[in-house]
Design an enzyme around this catalytic site. Structure first.
Site, PDB file in Angstrom:
ATOM      1  N   LYS A 212       0.066   4.290  -0.204  1.00  0.00           N
ATOM      2  CA  LYS A 212      -0.448   5.408   0.379  1.00  0.00           C
ATOM      3  C   LYS A 212      -0.317   6.520  -0.502  1.00  0.00           C
ATOM      4  O   LYS A 212      -0.167   6.553  -1.535  1.00  0.00           O
ATOM      5  CB  LYS A 212       0.012   5.535   1.996  1.00  0.00           C
ATOM      6  CG  LYS A 212      -0.254   4.218   2.808  1.00  0.00           C
ATOM      7  CD  LYS A 212       0.054   4.487   4.113  1.00  0.00           C
ATOM      8  CE  LYS A 212      -0.080   3.114   4.930  1.00  0.00           C
ATOM      9  NZ  LYS A 212       0.095   3.200   6.351  1.00  0.00           N
TER      10      LYS A 212
ATOM     11  N   GLU B 141      -5.089  -5.128  10.682  1.00  0.00           N
ATOM     12  CA  GLU B 141      -4.322  -3.864  10.895  1.00  0.00           C
ATOM     13  C   GLU B 141      -4.601  -2.974  12.097  1.00  0.00           C
ATOM     14  O   GLU B 141      -5.433  -2.249  11.962  1.00  0.00           O
ATOM     15  CB  GLU B 141      -4.359  -3.107   9.584  1.00  0.00           C
ATOM     16  CG  GLU B 141      -3.908  -3.509   8.254  1.00  0.00           C
ATOM     17  CD  GLU B 141      -3.358  -2.273   7.408  1.00  0.00           C
ATOM     18  OE1 GLU B 141      -2.270  -2.688   6.857  1.00  0.00           O
ATOM     19  OE2 GLU B 141      -3.841  -1.116   7.192  1.00  0.00           O
TER      20      GLU B 141
ATOM     21  N   ASN C 278       0.895  -1.180   0.080  1.00  0.00           N
ATOM     22  CA  ASN C 278      -0.161   0.100  -0.046  1.00  0.00           C
ATOM     23  C   ASN C 278       0.925   1.234   0.136  1.00  0.00           C
ATOM     24  O   ASN C 278       1.474   1.508   1.082  1.00  0.00           O
ATOM     25  CB  ASN C 278      -0.884   0.020   1.205  1.00  0.00           C
ATOM     26  CG  ASN C 278      -1.709   1.260   1.406  1.00  0.00           C
ATOM     27  OD1 ASN C 278      -1.547   1.951   0.474  1.00  0.00           O
ATOM     28  ND2 ASN C 278      -2.403   1.467   2.313  1.00  0.00           N
TER      29      ASN C 278
ATOM     30  N   GLY D  81       2.852   2.157  10.819  1.00  0.00           N
ATOM     31  CA  GLY D  81       3.747   3.256  11.037  1.00  0.00           C
ATOM     32  C   GLY D  81       4.260   3.546  12.218  1.00  0.00           C
ATOM     33  O   GLY D  81       4.820   4.735  12.503  1.00  0.00           O
TER      34      GLY D  81
ATOM     35  N   GLU E  48      -6.767   4.871   7.983  1.00  0.00           N
ATOM     36  CA  GLU E  48      -6.479   6.261   7.559  1.00  0.00           C
ATOM     37  C   GLU E  48      -7.679   6.806   6.963  1.00  0.00           C
ATOM     38  O   GLU E  48      -7.965   8.137   7.173  1.00  0.00           O
ATOM     39  CB  GLU E  48      -5.101   6.287   6.901  1.00  0.00           C
ATOM     40  CG  GLU E  48      -3.926   6.107   7.612  1.00  0.00           C
ATOM     41  CD  GLU E  48      -2.864   5.432   6.857  1.00  0.00           C
ATOM     42  OE1 GLU E  48      -2.583   5.560   5.706  1.00  0.00           O
ATOM     43  OE2 GLU E  48      -1.958   5.043   7.364  1.00  0.00           O
TER      44      GLU E  48
ATOM     45  N   HIS F  15      -9.601   1.032   5.178  1.00  0.00           N
ATOM     46  CA  HIS F  15      -8.323   1.425   5.874  1.00  0.00           C
ATOM     47  C   HIS F  15      -8.424   2.335   6.923  1.00  0.00           C
ATOM     48  O   HIS F  15      -9.135   3.365   6.765  1.00  0.00           O
ATOM     49  CB  HIS F  15      -7.258   1.856   4.790  1.00  0.00           C
ATOM     50  CG  HIS F  15      -5.723   1.991   5.397  1.00  0.00           C
ATOM     51  ND1 HIS F  15      -5.374   2.751   6.380  1.00  0.00           N
ATOM     52  CD2 HIS F  15      -4.660   0.951   5.411  1.00  0.00           C
ATOM     53  CE1 HIS F  15      -4.120   2.586   6.600  1.00  0.00           C
ATOM     54  NE2 HIS F  15      -3.749   1.379   6.020  1.00  0.00           N
TER      55      HIS F  15
ATOM     56  N   SER G 287       3.839  -2.016  10.411  1.00  0.00           N
ATOM     57  CA  SER G 287       5.211  -2.242  10.609  1.00  0.00           C
ATOM     58  C   SER G 287       5.630  -3.555  10.354  1.00  0.00           C
ATOM     59  O   SER G 287       6.586  -4.020  10.877  1.00  0.00           O
ATOM     60  CB  SER G 287       5.422  -1.989  12.154  1.00  0.00           C
ATOM     61  OG  SER G 287       4.924  -0.487  12.317  1.00  0.00           O
TER      62      SER G 287
HETATM   63  P1  13P Z   1       3.234   0.429   7.759  1.00  0.00           P
HETATM   64  O1  13P Z   1       3.472  -0.869   7.210  1.00  0.00           O
HETATM   65  O2  13P Z   1       4.015   1.689   7.260  1.00  0.00           O
HETATM   66  O3  13P Z   1       3.061   0.240   9.094  1.00  0.00           O
HETATM   67  O4  13P Z   1       1.619   0.509   7.203  1.00  0.00           O
HETATM   68  C1  13P Z   1       0.780  -0.418   7.295  1.00  0.00           C
HETATM   69  C2  13P Z   1      -0.601  -0.335   6.550  1.00  0.00           C
HETATM   70  O5  13P Z   1      -1.236   0.690   6.873  1.00  0.00           O
HETATM   71  C3  13P Z   1      -0.759  -0.783   5.249  1.00  0.00           C
HETATM   72  O6  13P Z   1      -2.086  -0.655   4.822  1.00  0.00           O
END
Ligand code: 13P
Length: 260
Positions: A12, A175, A10, A181, A98, A96, A220
């Site tokens: 983002k 997740e 992803n 992150g 976010e 997601h 992560s």
């Molecule tokens: P990270 O791998 O940066 O922690 O993000 C995970 C994520 O949100 C994948 O959709």
């Protein structure tokens, strides 16, 4: 049943035409090193065509980070499932955290969002696109011991919306928001327990579907912790954020999935 691993990158809101080209080149140059793993990339939608042109004819798939629950019409800024089909998307991410946070800011509660995600899930399935449904508890929910409640609520809603069998054409991604992150991945044991919880819930409706559905872990995941996560019996791969932006890091994760 042996489930094929899936590693999804992803991106983002990252990338540029030039950096995407470099990233794609780097991954494709090493694609032979992770046979028997499904790999999919999720660029920002404006780069969909670039990614499609580069990946078609390869073993890698692609998709977008979100889609509308509607097919067409006056929905400014949205992208529909038929449009994704136009660009050869095999998968689409939805739910997601976010995105959830942004929507929550405009006042929708989490239950309403779960129902919207179920509609997006139905919209993707209808077009033959595999939904990857992200599910995870916030840090507060985690501390309050609400993980099970939050996770199973969405699992139940998507089963109620489209029936349990539809899950055999879908992917779930656990997740935990506190692991995204932050560099603080869930432990393999914690993630395994949550994955088992989901699989057992699905098994109550249909054992075969529960055994076949791929359940990814995201939060992560890096080259150095991927193997221990992926070696858990109910973790079928990963949804990767930050580490998917660097070809060598992402390939290391794909290789970990190939070797468990
Ligand atoms: P990270 O791998 O940066 O922690 O993000 C995970 C994520 O949100 C994948 O959709």
């Amino acid at each position: 049943m042996v489930r094929k691993p899936l590693v999804a990158g992803n991106w983002k809101m990252n990338g540029s035409s030039a950096s995407n080209e470099k990233l794609l080149d780097g991954i494709l140059a090493q694609a032979d090193s992770f046979p028997a793993v499904d790999v999919a990339l999720f660029p920002p939608a404006v780069y969909l065509q670039q990614v499609q042109q580069r990946l078609q004819g390869t073993t890698l798939a692609w998709g977008t980070q979100n889609l509308s629950q509607f097919r067409q019409g006056a929905y400014t800024g949205e992208i529909s499932a038929p449009m994704l089909n136009d660009f050869g998307c095999k998968y689409v991410l939805m739910g997601h955290s976010e995105r959830r946070c942004l929507y929550a800011e405009i006042g929708l509660d989490q239950l309403v969002l779960d129902y919207i995600i179920a509609e997006k899930y139905g919209a993707a399935l209808k077009e033959g696109i595999t939904p990857i449904v992200c599910i995870g508890e916030s840090p507060e929910e985690h501390e309050q011991g609400k993980t099970e409640e939050v996770i199973l609520r969405l699992v139940d809603i998507i089963i109620e919306h489209s029936g349990v069998k539809a899950l055999s054409q879908a992917v779930l991604a656990y997740e935990p928001v506190w692991a995204i992150g932050t560099g603080k991945s869930a432990t393999p044991e914690w993630a395994q327990d949550v994955h088992t919880l989901m699989r057992e819930r699905i098994a109550k409706h249909d054992q075969a579907t529960a055994e076949s559905v791929q359940i990814l872990y995201g939060g992560s995941v890096k080259g150095d912790n991927a193997s221990s996560l992926f070696s858990m019996p109910d973790i079928d791969g990963g949804l990767i954020g930050g580490a998917s932006l660097d070809a060598d890091n992402f390939v290391a994760i794909c290789q970990a999935a190939a070797s468990v």
